[in-house]
Scaffold this motif. Structure first.
Motif, PDB file in Angstrom:
ATOM      1  N   ASP A  55      62.496 -50.205 -89.523  1.00 53.68           N
ATOM      2  CA  ASP A  55      63.271 -48.985 -89.770  1.00 53.68           C
ATOM      3  C   ASP A  55      63.177 -48.532 -91.228  1.00 53.68           C
ATOM      4  O   ASP A  55      63.013 -49.355 -92.131  1.00 53.68           O
ATOM      5  N   SER A  56      63.315 -47.235 -91.414  1.00 48.91           N
ATOM      6  CA  SER A  56      63.301 -46.675 -92.765  1.00 48.91           C
ATOM      7  C   SER A  56      63.871 -45.264 -92.723  1.00 48.91           C
ATOM      8  O   SER A  56      63.617 -44.532 -91.766  1.00 48.91           O
ATOM      9  N   THR A  57      64.598 -44.909 -93.735  1.00 48.46           N
ATOM     10  CA  THR A  57      64.991 -43.507 -93.932  1.00 48.46           C
ATOM     11  C   THR A  57      64.282 -42.969 -95.170  1.00 48.46           C
ATOM     12  O   THR A  57      63.460 -42.049 -95.104  1.00 48.46           O
ATOM     13  N   ARG A  58      64.593 -43.579 -96.327  1.00 48.82           N
ATOM     14  CA  ARG A  58      64.094 -43.078 -97.609  1.00 48.82           C
ATOM     15  C   ARG A  58      62.578 -43.144 -97.743  1.00 48.82           C
ATOM     16  O   ARG A  58      61.916 -42.164 -98.092  1.00 48.82           O
ATOM     17  N   THR A  59      62.025 -44.322 -97.499  1.00 47.59           N
ATOM     18  CA  THR A  59      60.611 -44.529 -97.806  1.00 47.59           C
ATOM     19  C   THR A  59      59.727 -43.642 -96.927  1.00 47.59           C
ATOM     20  O   THR A  59      58.814 -42.973 -97.414  1.00 47.59           O
ATOM     21  N   ARG A 108      54.818 -50.293 -93.212  1.00 51.42           N
ATOM     22  CA  ARG A 108      55.984 -51.180 -93.316  1.00 51.42           C
ATOM     23  C   ARG A 108      55.973 -52.113 -92.118  1.00 51.42           C
ATOM     24  O   ARG A 108      55.787 -51.668 -90.976  1.00 51.42           O
ATOM     25  N   HIS A 136      57.594 -54.486-102.158  1.00 53.08           N
ATOM     26  CA  HIS A 136      57.934 -53.079-101.886  1.00 53.08           C
ATOM     27  C   HIS A 136      57.580 -52.328-103.173  1.00 53.08           C
ATOM     28  O   HIS A 136      58.449 -51.850-103.906  1.00 53.08           O
ATOM     29  N   GLN A 139      58.985 -48.855-104.298  1.00 53.13           N
ATOM     30  CA  GLN A 139      60.401 -48.901-104.685  1.00 53.13           C
ATOM     31  C   GLN A 139      60.500 -49.313-106.158  1.00 53.13           C
ATOM     32  O   GLN A 139      61.256 -48.724-106.930  1.00 53.13           O
ATOM     33  N   PRO A 267      68.803 -49.773-104.118  1.00 50.33           N
ATOM     34  CA  PRO A 267      67.639 -49.172-103.449  1.00 50.33           C
ATOM     35  C   PRO A 267      68.028 -48.405-102.195  1.00 50.33           C
ATOM     36  O   PRO A 267      67.266 -47.556-101.717  1.00 50.33           O
ATOM     37  N   GLY A 268      69.214 -48.689-101.629  1.00 50.34           N
ATOM     38  CA  GLY A 268      69.614 -48.127-100.348  1.00 50.34           C
ATOM     39  C   GLY A 268      68.874 -48.835 -99.211  1.00 50.34           C
ATOM     40  O   GLY A 268      67.774 -49.348 -99.435  1.00 50.34           O
ATOM     41  N   PRO A 269      69.455 -48.890 -98.032  1.00 50.46           N
ATOM     42  CA  PRO A 269      70.775 -48.378 -97.701  1.00 50.46           C
ATOM     43  C   PRO A 269      71.890 -49.273 -98.257  1.00 50.46           C
ATOM     44  O   PRO A 269      71.713 -50.491 -98.323  1.00 50.46           O
TER      45      PRO A 269
HETATM   46  N1   CP Z   1      65.001 -48.275-100.183  1.00 51.76           N
HETATM   47  C1   CP Z   1      64.354 -48.194 -98.992  1.00 51.76           C
HETATM   48  O1   CP Z   1      63.236 -48.701 -98.823  1.00 51.76           O
HETATM   49  O2   CP Z   1      65.015 -47.487 -98.048  1.00 51.76           O
HETATM   50  P1   CP Z   1      64.569 -47.327 -96.516  1.00 51.76           P
HETATM   51  O3   CP Z   1      64.629 -48.705 -95.911  1.00 51.76           O
HETATM   52  O4   CP Z   1      65.588 -46.391 -95.940  1.00 51.76           O
HETATM   53  O5   CP Z   1      63.181 -46.787 -96.507  1.00 51.76           O
END
Ligand code: CP
Ligand code: ASP
Length: 316
Positions: A55-59, A108, A136, A139, A267-269
């Motif tokens: 899963d990922s939102t930002r990347t 990823r 990563h 990041q 780094p989130g989340p």
């Molecule tokens: N910081 C980061 O990699 O966020 P995601 O897991 O949402 O991509």
């Protein structure tokens, strides 16, 4: 034949000069992002493929945006509804997508080392968007850029990284973010301290480690909070969530002890109520959303660098 493809699989693919060059390029891309029309033709005709098995939102979203701002074409495999579910192997998946004409795979995966394997199976460049507990690198790049640009903006000078004191706090053991960031900060001469429960801190020559957050807090220039990587926790490595929060969370009291110049990063989340119990928007030093914004510019820099973007096509 000599292999001329370049990859960003881990910070180990870079030396100090390459890292500094990418930071300068990120600055240039951030300027593109501030234009009324933040789009340049530099990677016209190139194709980037997002391959996210985790899963990922930002990347994922920022790689997609970065590629589009450089006018590259993008492909995203929706892994959950792909033929991976019919038993197609990772290698066959990569070779199949490669046959459609891919210049860069952004990968990823839950297993460490997968980007290195993929690089053996494809003609494309491979960019690691997070492999297991391991690396990563983009990041780390966006975090370094955020530290550099925010310190320059707030302190009025580009003080560089030499001697900068960065506390990375929390679940270091399972964190690819901590691993890449610690390595990258070390290349630039910063001093890293790992702070967290002893059970979550593997020994490393690259950082001093301690479980005494309160004893360190006032000596730090950057407070970098990590999320507890519950999905990678195969045993009870902390006595209880409450105790973890009591000893290691950034709470209002600890936040009040931070010097005015201190940057607070994540780094989130974020897991609010676990590693952070104060609203970051109330902290003058918090740059969590700036990290996200800078993620686009950092990923534009990496794509441009690896795919041989045309310099004149980025200039205003
Ligand atoms: N910081 C980061 O990699 O966020 P995601 O897991 O949402 O991509
Ligand atoms: N998003 C980061 C990662 O994928 C950090 C995290 O999930 O805690 O590694």
């Amino acid at each position: 034949m000599m292999d001329t493809r370049r990859h960003l699989r881990g910070i180990g693919d870079l030396d100090r000069a390459a890292l500094e060059r990418l930071l300068d390029l990120t600055d240039h891309m951030a300027e593109v992002g501030r234009r009324a029309n933040p789009k340049v033709p530099a990677l016209r005709g190139r194709t980037m493929c997002n391959l996210f098995f985790e899963d990922s939102t930002r990347t994922r979203m920022s790689f997609d945006t970065a590629a589009k701002r450089l006018s590259a074409d993008t492909m995203t495999l929706a892994v959950g509804s792909s033929s991976v579910n019919k038993g197609e192997s990772l290698r066959d998946t990569v070779e199949t997508l490669g046959a459609m004409g891919v210049d860069a795979f952004v990968v990823r995966h839950r297993s460490s080392g997968v980007p290195w394997r993929i690089a053996e199976w494809t003609e494309a460049s491979v960019i690691n968007a997070g492999d297991g507990w391991h690396q990563h690198p983009t990041q780390a790049l966006l975090d370094l850029y955020t530290i550099r640009s925010e310190r320059a903006r707030r302190l009025g000078e580009d003080a560089g990284f030499e001697g900068l004191r960065v506390g990375v706090i929390g679940d270091i053991r399972h964190s690819r973010v901590a691993r890449s960031l610690t390595e990258a900060l070390g290349l630039l001469g910063a001093v890293v301290v790992h702070i967290g429960p002893r059970t979550l801190m593997p020994p490393t020559p690259l950082a001093r480690s301690t479980d005494d957050l309160d004893g360190e807090l006032e000596d730090l220039d950057v407070v970098y909070l990590l999320r507890m990587q519950n999905e990678r926790m195969d045993a009870a490595l902390i006595p209880s969530g409450e105790e973890y929060t009591r000893r290691f969370a950034l709470d209002p009291q600890r936040a009040g002890r931070l010097g005015e110049h201190v940057l607070v990063m994540h780094p989130g989340p974020m897991n609010r109520g676990v590693e952070i119990t104060v609203d970051p928007t109330t902290l003058p030093g918090a740059v969590v959303t700036t990290q996200v914004t800078n993620g686009i510019a950092a990923r534009m820099a990496v794509l441009f660098d690896l795919l041989g973007g045309v310099e004149t096509e980025v200039s205003a």
